[in-house]
Each structure stands twice: as structure tokens, then as C-alpha cells.
Scaffold this motif. Structure first.
Motif, PDB file in Angstrom:
ATOM      1  N   SER A   3       0.866  -1.175   0.000  1.00 19.31           N
ATOM      2  CA  SER A   3       0.000   0.000   0.000  1.00 19.31           C
ATOM      3  C   SER A   3       0.906   1.229   0.000  1.00 19.31           C
ATOM      4  N   LEU A  24      -2.960  11.005  -0.867  1.00 21.28           N
ATOM      5  CA  LEU A  24      -3.375   9.919  -1.741  1.00 21.28           C
ATOM      6  C   LEU A  24      -3.250   8.627  -0.956  1.00 21.28           C
ATOM      7  N   LEU A  26      -3.408   4.496  -1.773  1.00 22.07           N
ATOM      8  CA  LEU A  26      -3.543   3.402  -2.733  1.00 22.07           C
ATOM      9  C   LEU A  26      -3.370   2.074  -2.001  1.00 22.07           C
ATOM     10  N   THR A  30      -3.534  -1.877  -6.154  1.00 21.80           N
ATOM     11  CA  THR A  30      -4.296  -0.863  -6.875  1.00 21.80           C
ATOM     12  C   THR A  30      -3.531  -0.399  -8.108  1.00 21.80           C
ATOM     13  N   ALA A  32      -3.214   2.761 -10.633  1.00 25.79           N
ATOM     14  CA  ALA A  32      -3.552   4.179 -10.674  1.00 25.79           C
ATOM     15  C   ALA A  32      -2.794   4.849 -11.804  1.00 25.79           C
ATOM     16  N   VAL A  34      -1.554   8.772 -13.211  1.00 22.40           N
ATOM     17  CA  VAL A  34      -1.385  10.185 -12.881  1.00 22.40           C
ATOM     18  C   VAL A  34      -1.399  10.938 -14.204  1.00 22.40           C
ATOM     19  N   LYS A  42       3.364  15.898 -12.163  1.00 19.85           N
ATOM     20  CA  LYS A  42       3.198  14.438 -12.264  1.00 19.85           C
ATOM     21  C   LYS A  42       4.522  13.715 -12.060  1.00 19.85           C
TER      22      LYS A  42
END
Length: 146
Positions: A3, A24, A26, A30, A32, A34, A42
Motif C-alpha cells: 500500500s 493519496l 492506494l 491498486t 492508478a 497520474v 506528475k
């Protein structure tokens, strides 16, 4: 996997604030993305998570452990750039071996890990090729394996 959580993460480069209190969370596993226009932070966000940029404030945790002040080498995380970061004088196999050699792993450990990564990334058939002979997609797969 782990995580990843960011809590009030800020990055200031020079006098320019790049990230301002980003949070954030996660969960392990997960996926994800950006996204955003050029210049919105980013890459700085990803570089901070990887340990390539030191945060000015806030926390970065992996599985609940604060890693914000750890060097990149202590985080055991990789990052793949859009442009190739492969070593042109080494074939694919030697590129994948390189970080394992830096960690001073044994030849048997290196062989085992390279074989496993090549299978996982489906690149066994290109291990002897040079980076310049690979497609962009193949280069990215090699970067991930490394």
C-alpha cells in the motif's frame, strides 16, 4: 506490492512549490494513473514516491512505514521513464542483471531473478539483443524487468 499513502506531501524546488499538500491512499494491488497537463507535478510526484526527490513536507508511507526520508535505494521501488534508460553497451540480459550486480547478489541469485523476470515480462526471446534493436514497447518491458 505494497500500500502507498501520501499525506500532505509538499515539494519545493528552489523557491518554486511543485507539490502542495498532496494526499493519496492506494491499497496494495491498486492500479492508478497520474494524468494532467505539462508542468503540473506528475513526474515530481512519482520521483518523490521513488525517493529521487526529497519532500519539503508531509509523509510517504509504504505499508504504513514512513519512507519519506529514506534514500531511493532503501525503498526497493522502481520507476520506468517514457524514454529509454537502458544501458546501450549491454544487451537485454545484462541490463536486467545490472541492479542485481550492484546489490552484490550471487551469480545463482542473479540468474534465477533474471530468468523469473524475463518469463514474467515475456522477454525471454530478446535477452541477447541490444537495446537499440528493440521496439519502444520492448524497451519498456526490459526497464520494468530491470
Amino acid at each position: 506490492m505494497a500500500s502507498v499513502a501520501l499525506s500532505d506531501l509538499s515539494v519545493v524546488l528552489g523557491r518554486q512549490p511543485i507539490l502542495d499538500r498532496v494526499s493519496l491512499d492506494l491499497a496494495d494491488g491498486t492500479f492508478a494513473a497520474v494524468v494532467g497537463p505539462s508542468g503540473t507535478g506528475k513526474t515530481t510526484l512519482l520521483r518523490a514516491i521513488a525517493g529521487l526527490v526529497k519532500p519539503s513536507g508531509g509523509f510517504i508511507t509504504f505499508d504504513g512505514h514512513d519512507v519519506a526520508r529514506l534514500d531511493a535505494a532503501q525503498r526497493d521501488i522502481g520507476m520506468v521513464f517514457q524514454t529509454s534508460a537502458l544501458l546501450p553497451h549491454r544487451n537485454v540480459q545484462r541490463n536486467v542483471e545490472f541492479p542485481l550486480e550492484l546489490r552484490r547478489q550471487t551469480a545463482d541469485e542473479i540468474h534465477e531473478r533474471v530468468s523469473a523476470e524475463a518469463r514474467a515480462m515475456h522477454i525471454e526471446h530478446i535477452l541477447r539483443r541490444s537495446p537499440s534493436s528493440l521496439s519502444v514497447g520492448e524497451q519498456q518491458l526490459v526497464q520494468i524487468a530491470r
